[in-house]
Design an enzyme around this catalytic site. Structure first.
Site, short mmCIF file in Angstrom:
data_model
loop_
_atom_site.label_atom_id
_atom_site.label_comp_id
_atom_site.label_asym_id
_atom_site.label_seq_id
_atom_site.Cartn_x
_atom_site.Cartn_y
_atom_site.Cartn_z
CB SER A 1 -1.11 0.30 1.03
OG SER A 1 -1.06 -1.22 1.41
CG ASN B 1 -2.20 1.21 12.77
OD1 ASN B 1 -1.96 1.00 11.20
ND2 ASN B 1 -2.46 0.56 13.24
CG HIS C 1 -4.02 -8.38 0.69
ND1 HIS C 1 -3.90 -7.42 -0.58
CD2 HIS C 1 -2.95 -7.56 1.45
CE1 HIS C 1 -3.33 -6.37 -0.75
NE2 HIS C 1 -2.74 -6.87 0.93
CG HIS D 1 -3.38 -2.31 -3.45
ND1 HIS D 1 -2.06 -3.58 -2.82
CD2 HIS D 1 -3.41 -2.27 -1.94
CE1 HIS D 1 -2.17 -3.28 -1.24
NE2 HIS D 1 -2.86 -2.63 -1.54
CE1 TYR E 1 -8.13 -6.91 1.35
CE2 TYR E 1 -6.85 -7.70 3.26
CZ TYR E 1 -6.91 -6.88 1.80
OH TYR E 1 -6.87 -5.74 1.92
CD GLU E 2 -7.49 -7.96 -2.39
OE1 GLU E 2 -7.22 -7.30 -3.73
OE2 GLU E 2 -6.45 -8.28 -2.80
CG HIS F 1 -7.37 0.96 3.05
ND1 HIS F 1 -5.90 0.11 2.97
CD2 HIS F 1 -7.20 1.67 1.95
CE1 HIS F 1 -5.26 0.18 2.33
NE2 HIS F 1 -6.21 1.01 1.16
CB ALA G 1 1.34 -0.75 5.23
CG MET H 1 -5.22 -7.30 7.52
SD MET H 1 -6.19 -6.55 6.85
CE MET H 1 -6.53 -5.41 8.34
CB SER H 2 -0.47 -8.81 2.44
OG SER H 2 0.93 -7.80 3.20
N1 HPA Z 1 -3.71 -4.89 11.83
C1 HPA Z 1 -3.22 -5.20 10.63
N2 HPA Z 1 -3.20 -4.84 8.75
C2 HPA Z 1 -2.58 -3.77 8.96
C3 HPA Z 1 -2.83 -2.43 10.44
C4 HPA Z 1 -3.74 -2.52 11.44
O1 HPA Z 1 -3.44 -2.77 12.74
N3 HPA Z 1 -2.01 -1.53 9.64
C5 HPA Z 1 -1.93 -2.30 8.64
N4 HPA Z 1 -2.17 -2.58 8.22
#
Ligand code: HPA
Length: 272
Positions: A28, A233, A81, A59, A83-84, A245, A111, A209-210
């Site tokens: 990302s 974050n 990912h 993306h 989740y898609e 996001h 990320a 998540m990747s």
């Molecule tokens: N959790 C999961 N995936 C993420 C996060 C998070 O806090 N930040 C960026 N991708």
């Protein structure tokens, strides 16, 4: 012929004798790294059989071949990912195409949220190991022996030599590089504060998540892997700031310059 081989033929018709040594997956907000390649050849994913169509904002979905610091590289700009709901075949095709094109190593960017208060948004973190909490492995199903063995070790998933090289390059460039264990969740929801407390106890330092499916396919076919994370974050419950996001993209872009500098430096310093 397998979809992966058809894709390979299509790419090589337009790119031979170009042979990439290093593959890069850009997460990302980090797509601008591909834009900075020299002598680019661009393949939008939709023109490549069995390549996925990415569904996430930020993306864009292109394979970009070209030179970074005079070294031939192949960038996957945009990934998929679990989740898609992406079929595992597409994840395998992405990574195995890099392998078949000639890549020896794979640098993954992503990320993540930080599980450590002292590692703040905007930091860079090198992944030293991972915990697969995604309940997903793209290699489930009949093993394709031509790519790798049925059972393979993951004790050296993140290559020790590449990690050392990244440490040295970061030091040379005066870039602060954190290190940590990537805790992979399925998503697409972010975590609850209780989950984050549990993941800390289980040994995670950053959460995302990747990455893990890509690493699994890469290690199966013998690619050496390094992974760098842009901390976007503090994970759920660790700060008052709302996780979103948009925030991920914002901090991804803010970190992109030092990520780009570190990768360029690594590629400059790297030799077999
Ligand atoms: N959790 C999961 N995936 C993420 C996060 C998070 O806090 N930040 C960026 N991708």
């Amino acid at each position: 012929m397998s979809p992966t081989n058809t894709t390979l033929q299509l790419i090589q018709e337009k790119s031979l004798p170009f042979t990439p040594e290093i593959g890069l997956i850009l997460g990302s907000g980090l797509g601008l790294l591909a834009d900075s390649l020299e002598n680019k050849i661009i393949f939008p994913y939709e023109t490549l059989p069995d390549f996925p169509k990415s569904t996430v904002a930020g993306h864009s979905g292109r394979l970009v071949l070209g030179y970074l610091n005079q070294k031939p590289v192949a960038c996957l700009q945009g990934r998929v990912h679990p989740y898609e709901g992406t079929p595992p075949q597409k994840i395998k095709t992405l990574i195995r195409t890099l392998k078949l094109l000639g890549c020896k190593i794979l640098i993954i960017t992503n990320a993540t949220g930080s599980l450590r208060l002292e590692v703040k948004p905007g930091s860079l973190c090198m992944v030293t190991d991972h915990i697969n909490f995604q309940a997903f492995n793209p290699l489930v199903g009949p093993n394709e022996e031509e790519f790798g063995p049925r059972f393979f070790a993951m004790d050296d998933a993140y290559d020790a030599v590449l990690q050392n090289q990244f440490r040295k390059t970061a030091k040379r460039l005066n870039i602060k590089l954190e290190e940590g264990v990537y805790f992979g969740t399925l998503g697409p929801s972010f975590e609850t504060p209780a989950e984050i407390r549990a993941f800390r106890i289980l040994g995670g330092d950053i959460v995302g998540m990747s990455t893990i499916p890509d690493v699994l396919v890469a290690r199966h076919c013998g690619l050496r892997v390094a992974a760098l994370s842009a901390i976007t974050n503090l994970a759920a419950g660790l700060s008052n700031e709302k996780i979103s996001h948009e925030n991920t993209l914002y901090y991804g872009e803010k970190t992109a310059n030092s990520m780009l500098e570190l990768i360029r430096g690594f590629i400059n310093d790297y030799h077999e």
